[in-house]
Design an enzyme around this catalytic site. Structure first.
Site, mmCIF file in Angstrom:
data_model
loop_
_atom_site.group_PDB
_atom_site.id
_atom_site.type_symbol
_atom_site.label_atom_id
_atom_site.label_comp_id
_atom_site.label_asym_id
_atom_site.label_seq_id
_atom_site.Cartn_x
_atom_site.Cartn_y
_atom_site.Cartn_z
ATOM 1 C CB SER A 171 -0.951 0.012 1.201
ATOM 2 O OG SER A 171 -0.244 0.233 2.396
ATOM 3 C CG HIS A 187 -2.436 3.710 3.861
ATOM 4 N ND1 HIS A 187 -3.729 3.547 4.307
ATOM 5 C CD2 HIS A 187 -1.994 2.475 3.555
ATOM 6 C CE1 HIS A 187 -4.050 2.273 4.264
ATOM 7 N NE2 HIS A 187 -3.008 1.600 3.819
#
Length: 345
Positions: free
Chosen positions: A203, A255
């Site tokens: 991610s 993230h």
């Protein structure tokens, strides 16, 4: 994962207790990345000097590599032989796969291996990086996935986002952004991981591609015919996925770290020479080549400086054994926001 962010950093509690994990950004949700990205791409003007399309081979290669690594995870896991940490006769899922069968759903609801297997194969662990000098985990964790669901969502997002970017900018620049954004996400994640948690997933790298898409708009401002649509589309994707990242067991620090790294690398690597504010079809016939604008040079230099400072400071903190939670007590709310419906571990 929502809106095709390409997020999905799985975070799992290690140890012999019940392994809780989740691929961040909401597994099982719709993935309208294709439609949103088409809206983003349609906002381009025609003032781009180099209109060639690169043949995308890197993104499919990355996808294939992640699939192969997941197969190795499951082979190494060997649920029928090693059993479950839950005990009590918990049975493997999809036993007909034999050695490749999954851990019990109560232990891993994402259809994947145990936390012990992930840690053995290179999952991110703050203590092992900081005190046992296993810095290689900052890279290896990018290729691991917590389960089949985690893998499928991340790879679909990689296809939706990565293919178009590679067609526009080529494999070298997109490969650099992908790998170094993933590394940046791993560094920030490691700084804020709790001792008993591990983290895996691509991610950070995928959020880095999103970040580079946003900075590319600002860097090449004059070639967009519909700037508002491009920015609103991307910000919608980013905000939704960062918001989902505050749910329990999602590694939002990966993230954020990946996004910021990719955002800065977009300024460094994705600049296009420009004719000016006019669209190409409005220009008279001329042999004058396009030029980089002054503001592009300024943004390039500022982004490069911030990247160097950010990498040096964060790596120095990490390898000195600093934990970000000790320095920033409220930062934990960026990763998980406790409510009456769930608790944050």
């Amino acid at each position: 994962m929502a809106s095709g962010s390409g997020s999905g950093e799985g975070k799992m509690a290690s140890g012999s207790g019940e392994g809780k994990m989740a691929s961040s950004s909401g597994e099982g949700k719709g993935n309208p990345a294709g439609a949103l990205y088409l809206q983003y791409a349609a906002s381009y003007g025609t003032g781009v000097y180099d209109d060639r399309q690169w043949w995308p081979w890197l993104v499919p290669t990355l996808l294939g590599a992640c699939v192969v690594v997941f197969a190795v995870e499951m082979y190494e896991n060997d649920c029928p032989r090693h059993g479950s940490t839950l005990g009590g006769g918990a049975t493997c899922v999809a036993g007909f796969l034999r050695r490749f069968s999954f851990q019990p759903l109560r232990e891993n609801p994402l259809l994947g291996p145990s936390s012990a297997t992930l840690e053995k194969m290179g999952a991110l662990n703050w203590a092992k990086v900081a005190y046992q000098h296993q810095g290689w985990r900052l890279i290896s964790c990018m290729w691991l996935h917590a389960g089949l669901i985690h893998l499928v969502i991340n790879m679909l997002s990689l296809l939706f986002i990565g293919i178009r970017l590679e067609q526009q900018f080529g494999f070298v620049r997109i490969g650099i952004i992908y790998l170094l954004s993933g590394f940046g996400g791993s560094v920030l994640s490691a700084l804020f991981l709790r001792n008993h948690n591990i983290s895996v997933g691509a991610s950070g790298a995928l959020f880095g591609l999103l970040g580079s898409m946003l900075s590319e708009i600002f860097m090449n401002w004059t070639i967009y015919s519909n700037k508002a649509a491009a920015i609103i589309t991307l910000l919608s994707i980013i905000v939704i996925n960062l918001a989902i990242g505050i749910l329990p067991h999602a590694d939002n620090f990966a993230h954020v770290g990946g996004f910021v790294t990719g955002f800065l690398f977009g300024f460094v690597l994705l600049a296009r020479p420009q004719f000016g504010w006019m669209e190409r079809n409005e220009l008279p016939e001329t042999n004058q080549p396009p030029k980089y604008k002054t503001y592009q040079y300024v943004l390039w230099g500022a982004a490069l400086l911030l990247l160097l400072v950010g990498y040096v400071v964060s790596l120095a903190m990490l390898f000195k054994g600093k934990n970000g939670n000790d320095v920033c007590h409220w930062c934990r709310y960026l990763n998980c926001l406790p409510t009456s419906r769930w608790k944050c571990t």
